[in-house]
Design a protein around this motif. Structure first.
Motif, mmCIF file in Angstrom:
data_model
loop_
_atom_site.group_PDB
_atom_site.id
_atom_site.type_symbol
_atom_site.label_atom_id
_atom_site.label_comp_id
_atom_site.label_asym_id
_atom_site.label_seq_id
_atom_site.Cartn_x
_atom_site.Cartn_y
_atom_site.Cartn_z
ATOM 1 N N LYS A 295 -6.136 -1.689 -4.659
ATOM 2 C CA LYS A 295 -7.460 -0.799 -5.253
ATOM 3 C C LYS A 295 -8.057 -1.291 -5.861
ATOM 4 C CE LYS A 295 -3.513 2.687 -5.434
ATOM 5 N NZ LYS A 295 -2.468 3.520 -6.779
ATOM 6 N N PHE A 296 -7.529 -2.201 -6.648
ATOM 7 C CA PHE A 296 -8.889 -2.561 -7.494
ATOM 8 C C PHE A 296 -9.989 -2.997 -6.283
ATOM 9 C CE2 PHE A 296 -10.115 -6.910 -9.985
ATOM 10 C CZ PHE A 296 -10.756 -6.099 -10.783
ATOM 11 N N LEU A 297 -9.532 -4.246 -6.039
ATOM 12 C CA LEU A 297 -10.716 -4.543 -4.713
ATOM 13 C C LEU A 297 -10.620 -3.136 -3.680
ATOM 14 C CD1 LEU A 297 -8.068 -7.990 -4.327
ATOM 15 C CD2 LEU A 297 -10.245 -7.371 -6.010
ATOM 16 N N LYS A 298 -10.613 -2.225 -4.101
ATOM 17 C CA LYS A 298 -10.872 -1.424 -3.054
ATOM 18 C C LYS A 298 -10.703 -1.751 -1.465
ATOM 19 C CE LYS A 298 -14.806 -1.207 -6.296
ATOM 20 N NZ LYS A 298 -14.256 0.548 -7.490
ATOM 21 N N LEU A 299 -10.002 -2.665 -1.086
ATOM 22 C CA LEU A 299 -8.903 -2.100 0.400
ATOM 23 C C LEU A 299 -9.058 -0.921 0.496
ATOM 24 C CD1 LEU A 299 -7.129 -5.334 -0.789
ATOM 25 C CD2 LEU A 299 -9.455 -5.481 0.330
ATOM 26 N N PRO A 300 -9.346 -1.241 1.828
ATOM 27 C CA PRO A 300 -9.123 -0.159 2.749
ATOM 28 C C PRO A 300 -7.569 0.136 2.469
ATOM 29 C CG PRO A 300 -9.475 -1.570 4.524
ATOM 30 C CD PRO A 300 -9.454 -1.936 3.091
ATOM 31 N N GLU A 301 -6.968 2.155 2.548
ATOM 32 C CA GLU A 301 -6.248 2.227 2.453
ATOM 33 C C GLU A 301 -4.686 1.883 3.212
ATOM 34 O OE1 GLU A 301 -5.918 5.515 0.405
ATOM 35 O OE2 GLU A 301 -3.793 6.296 0.410
ATOM 36 N N HIS A 302 -4.639 2.180 4.483
ATOM 37 C CA HIS A 302 -3.470 1.072 5.062
ATOM 38 C C HIS A 302 -3.379 -0.226 5.066
ATOM 39 C CE1 HIS A 302 -7.308 0.483 7.517
ATOM 40 N NE2 HIS A 302 -6.703 -1.351 7.518
ATOM 41 N N PHE A 303 -3.522 -0.745 4.195
ATOM 42 C CA PHE A 303 -2.708 -1.880 3.282
ATOM 43 C C PHE A 303 -2.377 -2.103 2.318
ATOM 44 C CE2 PHE A 303 -7.146 -4.334 4.674
ATOM 45 C CZ PHE A 303 -6.041 -4.956 5.947
ATOM 46 N N LEU A 304 -1.571 -0.503 2.150
ATOM 47 C CA LEU A 304 -1.133 -0.343 0.556
ATOM 48 C C LEU A 304 0.051 0.121 0.852
ATOM 49 C CD1 LEU A 304 -4.228 0.166 -0.391
ATOM 50 C CD2 LEU A 304 -3.156 1.611 -2.262
ATOM 51 N N HIS A 305 1.352 -0.648 0.178
ATOM 52 C CA HIS A 305 2.174 -0.181 0.222
ATOM 53 C C HIS A 305 2.813 1.365 -0.153
ATOM 54 C CE1 HIS A 305 4.566 -3.906 -0.141
ATOM 55 N NE2 HIS A 305 3.584 -4.108 -0.458
ATOM 56 N N ALA A 306 1.908 2.649 -1.159
ATOM 57 C CA ALA A 306 2.125 3.224 -0.645
ATOM 58 C C ALA A 306 1.276 4.680 -0.160
ATOM 59 C CB ALA A 306 1.106 3.783 -2.076
ATOM 60 N N SER A 307 0.498 3.871 0.793
ATOM 61 C CA SER A 307 0.535 4.485 2.432
ATOM 62 C C SER A 307 1.320 4.687 3.213
ATOM 63 C CB SER A 307 -0.600 3.899 3.211
ATOM 64 O OG SER A 307 0.005 2.504 3.638
ATOM 65 N N GLU A 308 1.183 5.521 4.408
ATOM 66 C CA GLU A 308 2.176 6.294 5.238
ATOM 67 C C GLU A 308 2.516 4.827 5.965
ATOM 68 O OE1 GLU A 308 4.339 8.925 6.033
ATOM 69 O OE2 GLU A 308 3.370 9.144 4.055
ATOM 70 N N GLY A 309 1.258 4.440 6.695
ATOM 71 C CA GLY A 309 2.630 3.610 8.017
ATOM 72 C C GLY A 309 3.080 1.945 7.380
ATOM 73 N N PRO A 310 2.306 1.385 8.658
ATOM 74 C CA PRO A 310 3.614 -0.075 7.819
ATOM 75 C C PRO A 310 2.386 -1.247 7.516
ATOM 76 C CG PRO A 310 2.801 0.281 10.057
ATOM 77 C CD PRO A 310 2.130 0.976 9.558
#
Lengths: 506, 506
Positions: free
Chosen positions: B124-139
């Protein structure tokens, strides 16, 4: 943070560690954790403004520690030890404080040179063959890898590249990919998962050959496999033998394996991640048989040498075989002593480019404990395991699955696998001690491993009381449940055997 | 060592580090070292009896420190930073003191979970795309690797295994080794040596494609290479792009590269080891263009985030692609939550089995500095590099080789390579500052990199004075030597140019 605050934070953290380690027996070794318990207690973003270090230590105590499995507890009896010591802990502090990297000699000469020194110290301490020393004439030497997995992978990849080069020289009619497609490696079906993984990563099949009844891999089994493969046009590359398998601490027969490897010009690597520590003891000198004939060897210092993870020693009989395979260079990495002397640039001995100053913690640990202290530590683990083994053999409800080996005792409640599984489940739910199970030839068993930086005979008593009283409770409960429902027929044979055994042993 | 001694040793070591870091400017950044100087001062064996820790600290001061290159010095301007901070140093102490491993969730739940938390914080700090987060729905999700080399190797190996599986499905007529023999990967000729090494280790050729005049790799170059390869029956697997090359901190064109990778179903990995830190800054938002289309990404926290080596963040858009490729398991590694939840077992995301509790030092560093502190640190490095760039451009004897990028200035004395080489040689002999050279299109140049945990404008002044005064001295000496021998004709054109330029700029 200024230096005054750094000092306060540092001193408070030293106290934190002393409090943690000195009261570690008061904690359950296993946490009362469900997935996401820790995640859900923490904020979702980095705080915008700095927080005081006291807040961080408070959360470490109240949120993180309760979610940890306590590897330094004497009630941690799972896997193999990952031990530490005062010298090693302070060593890590100093490594971080000094903050150098050591990928080449010039980029921090003392970092490379101290590694040369401690790897030779350790080789002598373990009575390894002379040719593994940097101080010897030849191209041999030792290096610190991050983990046993990496050491094994380095051996596998270097052996693979050597095999490709030499086979193509003798068979110029084959293309590189034809040669690569025929490569094959060997290990025992008892070897660590990291060996199979090395095969996957190296894109080279590793045949997991059947160990004998005693779980030992011998030369004749390897020879048969190699002969089959050669006959069908495959190219044998490397055999990874184990001294101290993860399941039962079995020792592969290095002498007969090396005879076969020499005959077929196959690289012989020995994964002595656990048992390597015992090379230092005269009473375990049998373990060193054949080591003068192996090409490479790895040993984890966190298992027996009280140097905390990560620190895996690896020795190579001819380091050039790795350097030649891994060397890719750039002008910004060149320096004037490169190639002019035998001082190693360790980046060519490993997978990554960067490397920490791990030699420093080894040096501090070895000096503050002394060779005698290190040997005594290995002997203590062996003695404590003997104590546990005696307790097992005195209780007729239990049986040993394999002879005690160093600090490992493999045992099980007599009867079928279900009792073992239920006993372990019960112990895991109670969280007082932590063991893991293993399996061989369809029989599940429990592995009791002496771990921790300071285990005592009373800790072994504690563990044993927990285990045997839980078996008693398990059997009593199930017997009562069966009687209550009047469903005595549901009592399987194994429960009856156990209750009888227990009555006899009272 | 008992806890009282541990306390004394710990406190003394905190003081040792404070003394070292607070007086680091007083030391030459490069040691006065010849190979084996340190080796020859140390004993040949582990001492039989324990030594007092005071002896060890004494030797650390008198033997080891004088043999080190001081990476935390502001006069270290080589490679890229490997910075540290109070929080990170104390973090390493606490990691070692607590001493847990975290290869699976159960083997220390909070170790895995804190990594999930800090990797999401950082994303989040680096403003990376959401899909790279563990907290996102995807893998998707992030993991801490030991080094950028390992992150790149993980991507290369996972991409290779994915390609083999999918190509064999669509071409069942080919054998596995035929498929493997046709694999090919891509990167730029400006990429780090670890990428070429990953190709060697993976036994998959990595074509180092020519970057443009501006040292940037673009989609059209990649497309041409892929089309050639596809036409000749090869199988394109992965492209490793760089944001912040080691030579000049050039940024490959992620948008055009991702268009090509999408068209040919090629894995796109971005090595943002250095430049990744700048993703956090609004003024550098251009650097993030196209990141929503890449498959994986790595960034070194020791380069800009003040977390000491080792700590390389890696994000995967679909972590299952790695897990499926690397998963080899054993019964003793299984646990009851495995597969029941989305909590990761990070051993399947990396090369080794074992892993340290590195998330702890990240957590402590981020909290004690705050997001604002981290951004300010990156901005400070940029400002200091601008200061250096101005000094270069004001001195007409020097020229910039590439535009300043973040904390890196690439420059050279005007004239041929010999002057650059001689100037660097002179600086290295004086040991006051440490730079390395690089080369592009036959031109050698010097890389001045802002490093250290606490560099100041006065440090930049110091470095510049050292550089320009040494060029003056070099030119004067050579001019005098030439005049003395009357051999003015020996003065090559470049020296004349330099003297003239210098006179003009006075």
């Amino acid at each position: 943070m200024d230096f005054d605050e750094f000092r306060e934070f540092g001193h408070a953290s030293i106290e934190f560690i002393i409090n943690y380690l000195s009261s570690i027996r008061e904690r359950n070794v296993l946490p009362n954790a469900v997935p996401y318990a820790v995640v859900n207690q923490l904020p979702k973003e980095i705080p915008e403004q700095p927080e005081h270090w006291r807040e961080v230590l408070k959360d470490l105590e109240s949120i993180i520690l309760p979610g940890l499995t306590h590897w330094q507890s004497p009630y941690f009896n799972a896997f193999y030890p990952s031990s530490s010591s005062a010298g090693s802990i302070i060593g890590e502090l100093l490594i971080a404080g000094i903050g150098v990297l050591g990928f080449s000699w010039i980029c921090s000469p003392a970092c490379t040179e101290l590694e040369v020194v401690v790897m030779d110290w350790l080789a002598k301490f373990l009575k390894l063959p002379e040719h593994f020393l940097h101080a010897s004439e030849g191209p041999g030497g030792g290096v610190i890898q991050g983990s046993a997995s990496e050491a094994v992978l380095v051996a596998v990849l270097a052996a693979r590249e050597q095999a490709v080069v030499s086979y193509r020289e003798s068979h110029p009619e084959l293309s590189e990919s034809e040669v690569r497609g025929r490569l094959v490696a060997y290990s025992s079906d008892q070897s660590n998962s990291c060996i199979e993984k090395a095969g996957v990563l190296a894109a080279m099949p590793i045949r997991l050959l059947p160990a004998g009844e005693d779980l030992v891999l011998r030369g004749e089994t390897l020879k048969k496999a190699i002969e089959e493969d050669v006959a069908s046009g495959r190219i044998p590359v490397i055999c990874i033998a184990t001294l101290g398998t993860t399941g039962t601490c079995a020792y592969d027969d290095i002498e007969t394996l090396s005879t076969v490897c020499e005959e077929f010009k196959v690289w012989l690597h020995v994964d002595a991640a656990y048992a390597g520590g015992a090379f230092a003891l005269e009473e375990c000198s049998d373990l060193r048989k054949g080591l003068d004939r192996v090409d490479s060897l790895n040993f984890n210092l966190h298992k027996f040498m009280l140097v905390n993870f990560d620190c895996s020693a690896m020795w190579l009989r001819d380091a050039n075989k790795v350097v030649d395979s891994f060397n890719v260079d750039r002008i910004y990495l060149k320096h004037k002593h490169e190639g002019q002397s035998q001082i190693p640039d360790f980046r060519h001995w490993q997978i990554p480019l960067g490397r920490r100053f791990r030699a420093l913690k080894v040096w501090i640990t070895f000096r503050t404990l002394g060779a005698e202290g290190l040997r005594n530590h290995v002997r203590k683990h062996i003695e404590l395991a003997k104590q546990f083994e005696e307790l097992v053999t005195k209780d007729s409800r239990f049986e040993l699955v394999a002879p005690r080996a160093l600090g490992l005792v493999c045992f099980r409640p007599k009867g079928d696998n279900e009792i073992t599984a239920q006993l372990l489940h019960r112990l895991m739910e109670r969280k007082k001690i932590y063991m893991v199970k293993a399996e061989h030839a369809g029989r599940q068993f429990l592995r009791f491993v002496v771990c921790g930086m300071d285990s005592k005979p009373s800790d072994i008593e504690f563990a044993w009381t927990e285990i045997e009283s839980q078996l008693t409770a398990l059997l009593t409960e199930q017997s009562l449940a069966a009687r209550k429902t009047g469903n005595v027929a549901d009592l399987t044979q194994h429960f009856k055997i156990h209750l009888n055994d227990h009555e006899k042993s009272q």
